[in-house]
Design an enzyme around this catalytic site. Structure first.
Site, PDB file in Angstrom:
ATOM      1  N   ASN A   9      -2.235 -55.632-114.834  1.00 57.38           N
ATOM      2  CA  ASN A   9      -2.527 -55.330-113.554  1.00 57.38           C
ATOM      3  C   ASN A   9      -1.103 -54.377-112.424  1.00 57.38           C
ATOM      4  OD1 ASN A   9      -2.960 -55.277-111.068  1.00 57.38           O
ATOM      5  ND2 ASN A   9      -1.509 -57.825-111.100  1.00 57.38           N
ATOM      6  N   HIS A  95      -5.442 -63.837-107.857  1.00 55.35           N
ATOM      7  CA  HIS A  95      -4.309 -63.683-108.243  1.00 55.35           C
ATOM      8  C   HIS A  95      -3.274 -64.199-107.482  1.00 55.35           C
ATOM      9  CE1 HIS A  95      -0.253 -61.555-109.026  1.00 55.35           C
ATOM     10  NE2 HIS A  95      -0.851 -61.197-110.225  1.00 55.35           N
ATOM     11  N   GLU A 167      -0.866 -67.611-114.308  1.00 64.64           N
ATOM     12  CA  GLU A 167       0.286 -67.344-113.643  1.00 64.64           C
ATOM     13  C   GLU A 167       1.388 -68.651-112.764  1.00 64.64           C
ATOM     14  OE1 GLU A 167       0.123 -62.394-114.087  1.00 64.64           O
ATOM     15  OE2 GLU A 167      -0.884 -63.492-112.208  1.00 64.64           O
ATOM     16  N   SER A 212       6.301 -62.693-116.139  1.00 65.17           N
ATOM     17  CA  SER A 212       8.098 -61.983-115.821  1.00 65.17           C
ATOM     18  C   SER A 212       7.012 -62.236-117.820  1.00 65.17           C
ATOM     19  CB  SER A 212       9.312 -62.515-115.719  1.00 65.17           C
ATOM     20  OG  SER A 212       9.081 -62.451-114.663  1.00 65.17           O
ATOM     21  N   GLY A 233       2.589 -57.468-115.416  1.00 65.26           N
ATOM     22  CA  GLY A 233       2.220 -56.812-114.478  1.00 65.26           C
ATOM     23  C   GLY A 233       3.696 -55.798-114.637  1.00 65.26           C
ATOM     24  N   GLY A 234       4.601 -55.730-113.988  1.00 67.06           N
ATOM     25  CA  GLY A 234       5.520 -54.493-114.650  1.00 67.06           C
ATOM     26  C   GLY A 234       6.136 -53.682-115.765  1.00 67.06           C
TER      27      GLY A 234
END
Length: 255
Positions: A9, A95, A167, A212, A233-234
């Site tokens: 994402n 989300h 999440e 994470s 994510g990141g």
């Protein structure tokens, strides 16, 4: 047997240059990976460019949101048919950032779920509790409520060929992560909750972990029996880090 899915994402990140470089690097890093489905969800403005660069690869295209309407006077929205037309397959809904910043309710998210199923797209339904809810012991109650919004309106069959992403909000972008045992316990609860309505559907639904997920913790997370991949994510913005997560999922589920 469930096939793991690792999905990136990208959130509100990207440029034409980044799409070109990142998709090329992902194709190179993941060319020999089997046993794990892979998807990326760039911002909607870059879906066409990403599709072009992913052509002929095993990496599927996803999107980060969808509207409940198919057409009409809804400025700024994107419909399920538009996403399907452009080649998106996996669509993220629910989300926590949408729930928080855009005040999206469980019922509204269930409407999005229904629209995606009607369009024969695959919903990636995000659920999870806040830090306060976690500390109050409400994790299971929150997850059940968010799933029940879909179960009560569409029935258990709606979860056929569907993805759920657990999440925990307190772990998104914070560097914190649920331990593998903690995550497994919630994933098992989610599967068991759906199984109360339809055991066969519950057994085949893909349940990802998000929050994470990184190269350091991915392998241990994926050894858990009810964790079927990750919504990343990141780490999905760096090809090498994302590839480590994908490879960890493929290896864990083949062994």
């Amino acid at each position: 047997m469930r096939h793991p899915l690792v999905m990136g994402n990208w959130k509100l990140n990207g440029s034409k240059h980044m799409v070109n470089d990142l998709t090329a690097a992902l194709r190179n890093e993941l060319s020999s990976v089997v046993g794990c489905d892979v998807a990326i969800a760039p911002p909607v403005t870059y879906l066409e460019l990403a599709k072009h660069h992913l052509g002929g690869s095993r990496i599927a295209l996803g999107a980060q949101n969808v509207d409940t309407h198919l057409s009409g006077a809804y400025t700024g929205e994107v419909s399920a048919e538009m996403l399907k037309d452009i080649g998106a397959k996996y669509i993220i809904i629910g989300h926590s950032e949408r729930r928080t910043y855009h005040k999206e309710s469980d019922e509204f998210i269930a409407e999005k779920f229904a629209v995606l199923k009607e369009a024969e797209l695959i919903p990636v339904l995000c659920i999870g509790e806040s830090e306060a809810e976690n500390e109050a012991g409400q994790t299971e109650a929150v997850c059940a409520r968010q799933i029940d919004a879909v179960l009560n309106s569409l029935g258990a069959k709606a979860f056929e060929n569907t993805v759920i992403a657990y999440e925990p909000i307190w772990a998104i972008g914070t560097g914190k992560s649920a331990t593998p045992a903690q995550a497994q316990a919630v994933h098992k609860f989610i599967r068991d909750h759906i199984a109360k309505h339809d055991a066969a559907i519950a057994e085949q639904v893909i349940i990802q972990y998000g929050g994470s997920v990184n190269a350091a913790n991915a392998a241990e997370l994926f050894t858990q029996p009810d964790i079927d991949g990750a919504l990343v994510g990141g780490a999905s913005l760096k090809a090498d880090a994302f590839a480590v997560i994908v490879k960890a999922a493929a290896e864990a589920k083949q062994s």
